[in-house]
Structures are given as structure tokens and as C-alpha cells.
Design a protein around this motif. Sequence first.
Motif, PDB file in Angstrom:
ATOM      1  N   MET A   1      11.676 -33.074  -0.208  1.00 24.79           N
ATOM      2  CA  MET A   1      12.408 -33.878  -1.182  1.00 24.79           C
ATOM      3  C   MET A   1      12.999 -32.992  -2.268  1.00 24.79           C
ATOM      4  SD  MET A   1       9.683 -36.959  -1.699  1.00 24.79           S
ATOM      5  CE  MET A   1      10.670 -37.751  -2.964  1.00 24.79           C
ATOM      6  N   GLU A   2      14.163 -33.384  -2.751  1.00 22.65           N
ATOM      7  CA  GLU A   2      14.757 -32.695  -3.892  1.00 22.65           C
ATOM      8  C   GLU A   2      14.238 -33.291  -5.186  1.00 22.65           C
ATOM      9  OE1 GLU A   2      18.825 -31.205  -4.425  1.00 22.65           O
ATOM     10  OE2 GLU A   2      19.218 -32.384  -2.640  1.00 22.65           O
ATOM     11  N   MET A   3      14.422 -32.573  -6.273  1.00 18.33           N
ATOM     12  CA  MET A   3      14.154 -33.137  -7.580  1.00 18.33           C
ATOM     13  C   MET A   3      15.254 -34.136  -7.922  1.00 18.33           C
ATOM     14  SD  MET A   3      15.450 -30.180 -10.155  1.00 18.33           S
ATOM     15  CE  MET A   3      16.012 -31.353 -11.359  1.00 18.33           C
ATOM     16  N   ASP A   4      14.885 -35.092  -8.760  1.00 21.15           N
ATOM     17  CA  ASP A   4      15.893 -36.030  -9.255  1.00 21.15           C
ATOM     18  C   ASP A   4      16.645 -35.385 -10.417  1.00 21.15           C
ATOM     19  OD1 ASP A   4      15.098 -38.004  -7.482  1.00 21.15           O
ATOM     20  OD2 ASP A   4      13.486 -38.657  -8.821  1.00 21.15           O
ATOM     21  N   GLY A   5      17.769 -35.990 -10.771  1.00 16.24           N
ATOM     22  CA  GLY A   5      18.451 -35.555 -11.984  1.00 16.24           C
ATOM     23  C   GLY A   5      19.779 -34.888 -11.729  1.00 16.24           C
ATOM     24  N   CYS A   6      20.199 -34.128 -12.730  1.00 15.39           N
ATOM     25  CA  CYS A   6      21.575 -33.658 -12.781  1.00 15.39           C
ATOM     26  C   CYS A   6      21.913 -32.621 -11.712  1.00 15.39           C
ATOM     27  CB  CYS A   6      21.867 -33.079 -14.170  1.00 15.39           C
ATOM     28  SG  CYS A   6      20.840 -31.660 -14.587  1.00 15.39           S
ATOM     29  N   TYR A   7      20.905 -32.024 -11.047  1.00 12.99           N
ATOM     30  CA  TYR A   7      21.227 -30.992 -10.068  1.00 12.99           C
ATOM     31  C   TYR A   7      21.630 -31.580  -8.717  1.00 12.99           C
ATOM     32  CZ  TYR A   7      19.750 -27.383 -13.281  1.00 12.99           C
ATOM     33  OH  TYR A   7      19.661 -26.549 -14.361  1.00 12.99           O
TER      34      TYR A   7
ATOM     35  N   GLY B   1      22.570 -32.628  -5.242  1.00 13.19           N
ATOM     36  CA  GLY B   1      22.410 -31.953  -3.956  1.00 13.19           C
ATOM     37  C   GLY B   1      22.484 -30.451  -4.030  1.00 13.19           C
ATOM     38  N   MET B   2      22.527 -29.899  -5.245  1.00 12.31           N
ATOM     39  CA  MET B   2      22.717 -28.459  -5.386  1.00 12.31           C
ATOM     40  C   MET B   2      21.553 -27.648  -4.831  1.00 12.31           C
ATOM     41  SD  MET B   2      24.426 -28.215  -9.177  1.00 12.31           S
ATOM     42  CE  MET B   2      24.372 -26.431  -9.199  1.00 12.31           C
ATOM     43  N   VAL B   3      20.331 -28.204  -4.942  1.00 10.72           N
ATOM     44  CA  VAL B   3      19.162 -27.441  -4.518  1.00 10.72           C
ATOM     45  C   VAL B   3      19.170 -27.224  -3.009  1.00 10.72           C
ATOM     46  CG1 VAL B   3      16.644 -27.452  -4.348  1.00 10.72           C
ATOM     47  CG2 VAL B   3      17.743 -28.125  -6.482  1.00 10.72           C
ATOM     48  N   LEU B   4      19.361 -28.289  -2.251  1.00  8.88           N
ATOM     49  CA  LEU B   4      19.393 -28.137  -0.791  1.00  8.88           C
ATOM     50  C   LEU B   4      20.580 -27.291  -0.345  1.00  8.88           C
ATOM     51  CD1 LEU B   4      18.296 -31.650   0.536  1.00  8.88           C
ATOM     52  CD2 LEU B   4      16.979 -29.531   0.496  1.00  8.88           C
ATOM     53  N   SER B   5      21.684 -27.448  -1.045  1.00 11.44           N
ATOM     54  CA  SER B   5      22.862 -26.643  -0.720  1.00 11.44           C
ATOM     55  C   SER B   5      22.578 -25.160  -0.973  1.00 11.44           C
ATOM     56  CB  SER B   5      24.059 -27.107  -1.558  1.00 11.44           C
ATOM     57  OG  SER B   5      25.177 -26.310  -1.307  1.00 11.44           O
ATOM     58  N   LYS B   6      21.942 -24.864  -2.109  1.00  9.83           N
ATOM     59  CA  LYS B   6      21.594 -23.482  -2.432  1.00  9.83           C
ATOM     60  C   LYS B   6      20.583 -22.938  -1.426  1.00  9.83           C
ATOM     61  CE  LYS B   6      21.503 -19.744  -5.000  1.00  9.83           C
ATOM     62  NZ  LYS B   6      22.687 -18.863  -5.123  1.00  9.83           N
ATOM     63  N   LEU B   7      19.628 -23.772  -1.044  1.00 12.60           N
ATOM     64  CA  LEU B   7      18.607 -23.344  -0.097  1.00 12.60           C
ATOM     65  C   LEU B   7      19.227 -22.988   1.255  1.00 12.60           C
ATOM     66  CD1 LEU B   7      15.671 -22.832   0.555  1.00 12.60           C
ATOM     67  CD2 LEU B   7      15.367 -25.287   0.929  1.00 12.60           C
ATOM     68  N   GLU B   8      20.185 -23.791   1.689  1.00 13.32           N
ATOM     69  CA  GLU B   8      20.881 -23.509   2.944  1.00 13.32           C
ATOM     70  C   GLU B   8      21.611 -22.166   2.871  1.00 13.32           C
ATOM     71  OE1 GLU B   8      24.254 -25.611   5.817  1.00 13.32           O
ATOM     72  OE2 GLU B   8      23.360 -26.736   4.156  1.00 13.32           O
ATOM     73  N   GLU B   9      22.236 -21.920   1.720  1.00 13.62           N
ATOM     74  CA  GLU B   9      22.939 -20.645   1.520  1.00 13.62           C
ATOM     75  C   GLU B   9      21.964 -19.477   1.551  1.00 13.62           C
ATOM     76  OE1 GLU B   9      23.966 -18.278  -2.384  1.00 13.62           O
ATOM     77  OE2 GLU B   9      24.953 -20.242  -2.388  1.00 13.62           O
ATOM     78  N   VAL B  10      20.807 -19.645   0.900  1.00 15.63           N
ATOM     79  CA  VAL B  10      19.803 -18.575   0.851  1.00 15.63           C
ATOM     80  C   VAL B  10      19.289 -18.263   2.255  1.00 15.63           C
ATOM     81  CG1 VAL B  10      17.478 -17.978   0.041  1.00 15.63           C
ATOM     82  CG2 VAL B  10      19.103 -19.055  -1.532  1.00 15.63           C
ATOM     83  N   VAL B  11      18.967 -19.303   3.030  1.00 13.02           N
ATOM     84  CA  VAL B  11      18.445 -19.090   4.385  1.00 13.02           C
ATOM     85  C   VAL B  11      19.454 -18.322   5.237  1.00 13.02           C
ATOM     86  CG1 VAL B  11      17.756 -20.248   6.527  1.00 13.02           C
ATOM     87  CG2 VAL B  11      16.873 -21.070   4.335  1.00 13.02           C
ATOM     88  N   CYS B  12      20.724 -18.704   5.129  1.00 10.29           N
ATOM     89  CA  CYS B  12      21.767 -18.011   5.893  1.00 10.29           C
ATOM     90  C   CYS B  12      21.842 -16.531   5.516  1.00 10.29           C
ATOM     91  CB  CYS B  12      23.123 -18.674   5.663  1.00 10.29           C
ATOM     92  SG  CYS B  12      23.282 -20.286   6.453  1.00 10.29           S
TER      93      CYS B  12
END
Length: 495
Positions: free
Chosen positions: A378-384, A386-397
Motif C-alpha cells: 500500500m502507498e501512503m495517503d496524501g499529497c504524494y 502515485g509518486m511513490v510507486l512510480s518512483k519505486l518502479e524507476e528505482v527497480v529498473c
Amino acid sequence: MYLELGELGMARRAFDTLPSRDIFSWNSMIAGYSKANEIDLARGMFDEMPQKDLVSWNTMIDGYAKCGRCELAREFFDMMPRKDVVSWTAMISGYTFNQRPKEALHLFREMLSVRIRPDAAIVVSVLSAIADLGFIEEGRWIHEYLRAHNFSLSSGFIGSALIDMYAKCGYIEDANRVFMSISHKRRIGDWNSIISGLALHGLGIDALEIFHEMETIGMEPNEITFVGVLNACCHFGLVEEGELCFKLMQENYKISPKIQHFGCMIDLFGRAGNLEKALTIIRDMPMEADDLAWKAMLTACLKHGDVETGVHAAQHVMELAPNDSSGYVLLSNIYAKARRWDDVAKVRSMMRERGIKKIPGCSKVYANGKIHEFLVGMEMDGCYGGMVLSKLEEVVCRLKLEGYEPDLTQVLVDVEEEEKESWLAVHSEKMAVAFGLISLGKGSLIHIVKNLRVCSDCHSFMKIVSRVYNRKIVVRDQNRFHHFTNGFCSCNEYW
């Protein structure tokens, strides 16, 4: 007299026959009921009291807090016509005792705002709350407050609590500086705190050096000292040294091992893969093994792939702690690693039938003055958004280009390979790292506190992130600290 003997019925009968009752008699009965965890009977007495004083109010707050009923304790606290430092201590300590550190810190700040000077007991409780949270910012502020208001670190257990707080927040160097500043006072609690702190950070050699320094200056270690020393040996794989200290404790210092000491030895041999020696300790110890001892055995069986012994250990854990999900989860994981999916299904069915729910992985990270929390998947709620999952996908790549290969053996469910990778990607500590990369300045430390043990895949992930993104990452998991720097971890792959 009856209260001192624990004879509450006799005490109440004697109370009822008194021709007149002063406030001391009322308070004695309320305190007696509260001490015996008969808080509802204490409440009845409190309600009957013709006149209530600070002692009776404080006793009720303390009693409710100690039996885990913090909401009722807070109701009494808020209703008090007048509060003294004991009132604030009871409520703040109650929050800390019941693992509600945020409420304890909030109330402490409220106490300071009404110009109540804290005593040593409150300071120790607040430092303990900060240690539970695991983030240093409030701790540094408290340390500065102590300096500014000329608190002595020798007062009560403040020094020990300060060392413990720094160690549990990941700042073992600060813990050591505090220890060095007060070690000449020769209070055993300070030495025990630094040894336990070093153990938590996997600094087994350093912990043993402190222990030997104690011996050199003639300070006698106690039971708690040896729990810390044996834990230090566990976390660094110092099997021979651990055996020697266990023997030393009994022969030189005449300390009879308690269940905690035997538990450390079981963990020591279990981690090292000597499961037969760990089982021998369980069989030969002079008391029945508790659920923690069997859980250490069960964890070792998972690590070393011993299914048969693991099933035996799990049966004991479930018998001794039937509502603790960890025994079921560890057994399920042992079966999953052996690809015995039918047995995995049986364990999960058993959990459903008994109403046992697995504790979800949760990771917290401190950023921008707030603690942000992530649950697995799960992502955190709030102003971020979908940025967290998007960033995580970028990091994994990016990490895959640097040699990262997801460890699919860490996904202990029977699904397709592609789905396993998706499961791994949303572990809570990975999302916390992605959030840290987004929200913390370049080069800033990313400090994560996790409620469960970090898995091997996340451990590899953190190492590569620390190198590729040039970030220091500190993770405090259920058992210990991991300091990731430039592709390496302080645990040396032993955890």
C-alpha cells in the motif's frame, strides 16, 4: 496489614467495620485494589469516596494505565481538578508502557507548556517513548532540554535511558559519547545500556570490549549485563565467545541463568546452524522453554531449512502462544521454502479457523518533520499520490541495470514468477526508501523503522540503492540495525 498480605477481602471487611474512615483509609483500599489489578473494584471505591484528593486521582490513572485501559486513564486525567507532577508522570508513563509513544510525547510537550517541571521518572518515560519510535529528532531536543535546565544524567536512570534512546534511534556513536561522559560514575545501568545498544547494532566485538573493561575496573556485571553480552555474540556470530561468557556468568559471578540467558544461547547456536546444540539446551535447561525460546528455534529452522525440527518447534510455539501469528507464519514459510504448498494451505486454513491474522509489514520513515508510514502493498495517503510507486518502479529498473535480481525465493506463495516479482516490489521498506528518495534532500540519510525482520531481497535491494544513489540507509528491523553504505551492510550478511 491485610493489604500488605494481599488479603483484599479481609481488608475490605475491616474497612467496612471502621467507625469512621479518613482519606488515608480510602486511598489505601483503592491502592490495594489497583495493585492487584482489580481496577473496577478500585473505581467503585473511588466513586464512593466522600472527598477525593490528588493521591486517589493519581492512583486511578496509574491503575487504568497499567492494565492497558489508557482511554479511561486519560478521562480521569482530563477530569482532575488539579494535577501535580505525579499525575503527569502516571499518564505519560502509561502511554509509554502501552506502546503509545506519540501520545506520550504529545502529553509531555503539553506538560511543559503549562510550566510543570518534569522529574527524572517522566524524562526516562519520554526517552523510552522516543526509543520505541526510533527517530532521533525528538530525542536530540530532549537532550538539549536536559542540558539547558541543568538536569544531572546521574539523576534516576536518565543517563541509561539517554544511551538507550540514542542506540535505538540508530545513533550508536552518540550513545557511546553519552556513556563515556558518565561511565566514571560506575552505575551498572549505564554499562548495561551501552552493551545492549552495541549488540543491537551488531557490534559484538565492541560490546565484549566494554564488558572486559567492566571486569578490569572491578565493576561486577549482573543478569542484565549478560543478556546484553550474549545478544551481542548472537548478532555477530561469536559462538565460542558466547559459550565462554555463559560459563563465566555461572562460575565466576555465581549468576544462575534465567530463561532469557538460555534463550540467547538457543538463538546463538540456532543462527550459527548448530540446531542440535540448540535443541540440547532446550531439553537440558532447568525450566520449561517459553514461546520465545521455541520461536528462536523455529526461526533458525527457517534459516537453515530444517523442516522436521521446525514443525516440532512450531507446535510448541502454537501451544504456548496460541494467538501469536508469528509461529504460524514461520511454519508456513518453512513449508513454502520446501515447496510443500499443501502444508502451507493447511497452516493458513488453521489460522483462519482460529481467527489468527498475520501482522502486516509496516515501515516508517521520518521526513519533513513528520513520520510517514507504509504498509506492505500500500502507498501512503496524501499529497504524494502515485509518486511513490512510480518512483519505486524507476528505482527497480535502474537497479536491474546495476545487477539487481529480485530474490523470488523470498515470495512464499505459490504464484507465477512474474507475479512473485510484483509481490516483492511492494514490500513496505522498499516503498519507504522510494519515499525517502523523493522527499529527502540529495545525500540525506534515509532512516527506516520496520516492525518485522527485513527479508533477504529487501536487504540486497538496500545495499544496491545505497551505492547507486549514494545514500546512507539505516534500517531498524524487529531484531537489529542494518547500516547500508556504498553497497555494503554493517551486518556482514549475518542476521
